[in-house]
Scaffold this active site. Sequence first.
Site, PDB file in Angstrom:
ATOM      1  N   PHE A 158      15.507  15.571   6.695  1.00 36.49           N
ATOM      2  CA  PHE A 158      14.135  15.736   6.814  1.00 36.49           C
ATOM      3  C   PHE A 158      13.510  16.238   7.977  1.00 36.49           C
ATOM      4  CE2 PHE A 158      14.948  12.554   3.552  1.00 36.49           C
ATOM      5  CZ  PHE A 158      14.618  12.994   2.416  1.00 36.49           C
ATOM      6  N   ASN A 216       8.710  17.422   0.325  1.00 28.02           N
ATOM      7  CA  ASN A 216       8.123  18.569   0.866  1.00 28.02           C
ATOM      8  C   ASN A 216       6.781  18.830   0.011  1.00 28.02           C
ATOM      9  OD1 ASN A 216       9.669  18.824   2.935  1.00 28.02           O
ATOM     10  ND2 ASN A 216      11.024  20.533   2.064  1.00 28.02           N
ATOM     11  N   GLY A 261      -5.821  24.991   8.178  1.00 24.77           N
ATOM     12  CA  GLY A 261      -5.434  26.004   8.979  1.00 24.77           C
ATOM     13  C   GLY A 261      -5.021  27.198   7.877  1.00 24.77           C
ATOM     14  N   CYS A 268      10.863  26.303   4.265  1.00 25.67           N
ATOM     15  CA  CYS A 268      11.261  25.041   3.314  1.00 25.67           C
ATOM     16  C   CYS A 268      10.112  24.874   2.446  1.00 25.67           C
ATOM     17  CB  CYS A 268      11.470  23.921   4.391  1.00 25.67           C
ATOM     18  SG  CYS A 268      12.880  24.043   5.485  1.00 25.67           S
ATOM     19  N   LYS A 328       5.222  28.419  13.169  1.00 19.97           N
ATOM     20  CA  LYS A 328       4.615  27.174  13.727  1.00 19.97           C
ATOM     21  C   LYS A 328       4.988  27.201  15.127  1.00 19.97           C
ATOM     22  CE  LYS A 328       7.662  23.354  13.144  1.00 19.97           C
ATOM     23  NZ  LYS A 328       7.794  22.163  12.441  1.00 19.97           N
TER      24      LYS A 328
HETATM   25  C1  UGA Z   1       9.345  20.758   6.884  1.00 26.99           C
HETATM   26  C2  UGA Z   1       9.434  19.215   6.589  1.00 26.99           C
HETATM   27  O1  UGA Z   1       8.217  18.565   7.366  1.00 26.99           O
HETATM   28  C3  UGA Z   1      10.526  18.647   6.919  1.00 26.99           C
HETATM   29  O2  UGA Z   1      10.615  17.206   6.691  1.00 26.99           O
HETATM   30  C4  UGA Z   1      11.804  19.043   6.002  1.00 26.99           C
HETATM   31  O3  UGA Z   1      13.227  18.658   6.573  1.00 26.99           O
HETATM   32  C5  UGA Z   1      11.849  20.466   6.315  1.00 26.99           C
HETATM   33  O4  UGA Z   1      10.612  21.181   5.877  1.00 26.99           O
HETATM   34  C6  UGA Z   1      13.071  21.162   5.468  1.00 26.99           C
HETATM   35  O5  UGA Z   1      12.822  21.090   4.311  1.00 26.99           O
HETATM   36  O6  UGA Z   1      14.103  21.398   5.710  1.00 26.99           O
HETATM   37  P1  UGA Z   1       9.302  22.410   8.818  1.00 26.99           P
HETATM   38  O7  UGA Z   1       9.288  23.702   7.630  1.00 26.99           O
HETATM   39  O8  UGA Z   1      10.335  22.565  10.022  1.00 26.99           O
HETATM   40  O9  UGA Z   1       9.625  21.089   7.940  1.00 26.99           O
HETATM   41  O10 UGA Z   1       7.899  22.387   9.391  1.00 26.99           O
HETATM   42  P2  UGA Z   1       6.583  21.514   9.382  1.00 26.99           P
HETATM   43  O11 UGA Z   1       6.148  20.993  10.847  1.00 26.99           O
HETATM   44  O12 UGA Z   1       6.594  20.472   8.150  1.00 26.99           O
HETATM   45  O13 UGA Z   1       5.360  22.610   9.140  1.00 26.99           O
HETATM   46  C7  UGA Z   1       5.606  23.320   7.974  1.00 26.99           C
HETATM   47  C8  UGA Z   1       4.211  24.361   7.706  1.00 26.99           C
HETATM   48  O14 UGA Z   1       2.910  23.519   7.384  1.00 26.99           O
HETATM   49  C9  UGA Z   1       3.860  25.076   9.263  1.00 26.99           C
HETATM   50  O15 UGA Z   1       3.662  26.398   8.728  1.00 26.99           O
HETATM   51  C10 UGA Z   1       2.732  24.234   9.524  1.00 26.99           C
HETATM   52  O16 UGA Z   1       1.796  25.119  10.356  1.00 26.99           O
HETATM   53  C11 UGA Z   1       1.965  23.815   8.480  1.00 26.99           C
HETATM   54  N1  UGA Z   1       1.127  22.627   8.619  1.00 26.99           N
HETATM   55  C12 UGA Z   1       1.627  21.433   8.892  1.00 26.99           C
HETATM   56  C13 UGA Z   1      -0.292  22.606   8.553  1.00 26.99           C
HETATM   57  O17 UGA Z   1      -0.853  23.781   8.088  1.00 26.99           O
HETATM   58  N2  UGA Z   1      -1.002  21.840   8.748  1.00 26.99           N
HETATM   59  C14 UGA Z   1      -0.452  20.499   9.071  1.00 26.99           C
HETATM   60  O18 UGA Z   1      -1.391  19.513   9.097  1.00 26.99           O
HETATM   61  C15 UGA Z   1       0.765  20.331   8.952  1.00 26.99           C
END
Ligand code: UGA
Length: 441
Positions: A158, A216, A261, A268, A328
């Site tokens: 995760f 996810n 956003g 992922c 990100k």
């Molecule tokens: C995500 C999950 O959060 C992890 O728990 C999981 O292990 C991982 O996928 C995976 O399956 O390997 P990750 O893709 O690294 O992690 O990044 P996040 O921080 O979750 O962000 C994902 C996307 O959502 C980004 O583009 C971010 O900018 C966007 N986001 C996030 C938003 O647009 N708004 C938010 O409030 C939060």
Amino acid sequence: MFLMEVDRIIVVGAGYVGLVAASCFANAGFVVGVVEKSEERLNSLREGISPFYEPGLSELLKEGILNKKLTFFSNQKEALEKLSPKYIFCAVGTPESADGSADLTFVEEVLNDTLDYAKEETYFVIKSTVPVGTADLFSTRAHLARPGKVFVVNNPEFLKEGTAINDFLRPERVVLGGDSKAVEEVGKLYESFLLNHRPLIKTDSKSAELGKLAANLMLASRISVVNQIARLSSAIGSDMREIEKILQTDSRIGSKYLYAGLGFGGSCFPKDLKSFVSLCQKMDVDPIVAHSIDKFNDDQKLFFVDQIVKDFPNPTATRIALLGLAFKPETDDVRESPALTILSALEKHGFSFNAYDPKATKNFQTAAKKSDKINYCESLDEALTGAHAVVLVTEWQEFQRMTPSKIAGIFKGKHIYDGKNVLPAKEFVAANYIYRGVGRY
Ligand code: UGA
């Protein structure tokens, strides 16, 4: 001299999940072998250089190498012979196939090598995100090929890119799916990571596998819902940041993953959503919700593009400072980055770009279509110089420091598009800029 007996682990696949797990297990005192096929990756790893940017990872790698806890191998057979590990973590890629399902070729190879070469009682731990049912299938194969010797457990990961080390060292929970004896054995590895009563969830392998996709999907759904609200907020002239506060202070809703956003990106969420949809279809379950989350997310980037296009009737004479190319902040990963979609859509209208990212420029150049309309910049100052509009795509801290007075000397345009709602909107409006956020102004 006697050395303390510690468990030995092999991690196959030096991507985000594998390398972070290996470095953190080595940091926790285990002896860890990393198997990586790519010679280029292997050479840089042996020097303690991470093949990708992840805060804190290179330090852990160097420490592991120095303490002789971390070694690297080009093939699994050699690693098994040298280390005789009790645990084999499979963290190789599961790319998306044409039908949206995960391609298991690499995972299968790791299992086959384990069944062929494992000597001791071995726990085969699946960390790669795999289709539901994979661990059961592998378990049956292991039982037939190596009865009583090789046991299969699913252990979904995760961690988030950018905070991966902390997420691994201090997980909110660890999930293990498989038969109870095997789960018990693998659980021992995680005891020291789960202080402060963080739970170890021991379950069946199908629940563990679906639980990973479900987590996810849930997070992605929050983002699409909040972006849906933002669209309405734009239309009626309310302020999305205020609405977020109203939502986030309700403990039933919670405060995380509620930032409007440009839609989610990365390797992922988009891929796991597609796997979820594909599994629903296979099981004859209507995937209407998951499908809408995915589709809405794709549209969100184009919705933002439409606003920019409307504001500039003469795009060929317009240069955009495109800020943030990674999907990100705190990563150099550009997979499914909103910047790729936004740039390509705007480019079709004839815009040109000063593109800048603190870490991801090189990867973006490889992923994006070559174009003489893109000027890749080495600093924020360079990107702002000569631009007619700012389009902020990724909320790197460096960008969040922009204020009207700080950029006045260098940025001569009037339009600020804040794709992450992180700039001081009121200040920009008061200074006569045309400021547009997501669901505000
Ligand atoms: C995500 C999950 O959060 C992890 O728990 C999981 O292990 C991982 O996928 C995976 O399956 O390997 P990750 O893709 O690294 O992690 O990044 P996040 O921080 O979750 O962000 C994902 C996307 O959502 C980004 O583009 C971010 O900018 C966007 N986001 C996030 C938003 O647009 N708004 C938010 O409030 C939060």
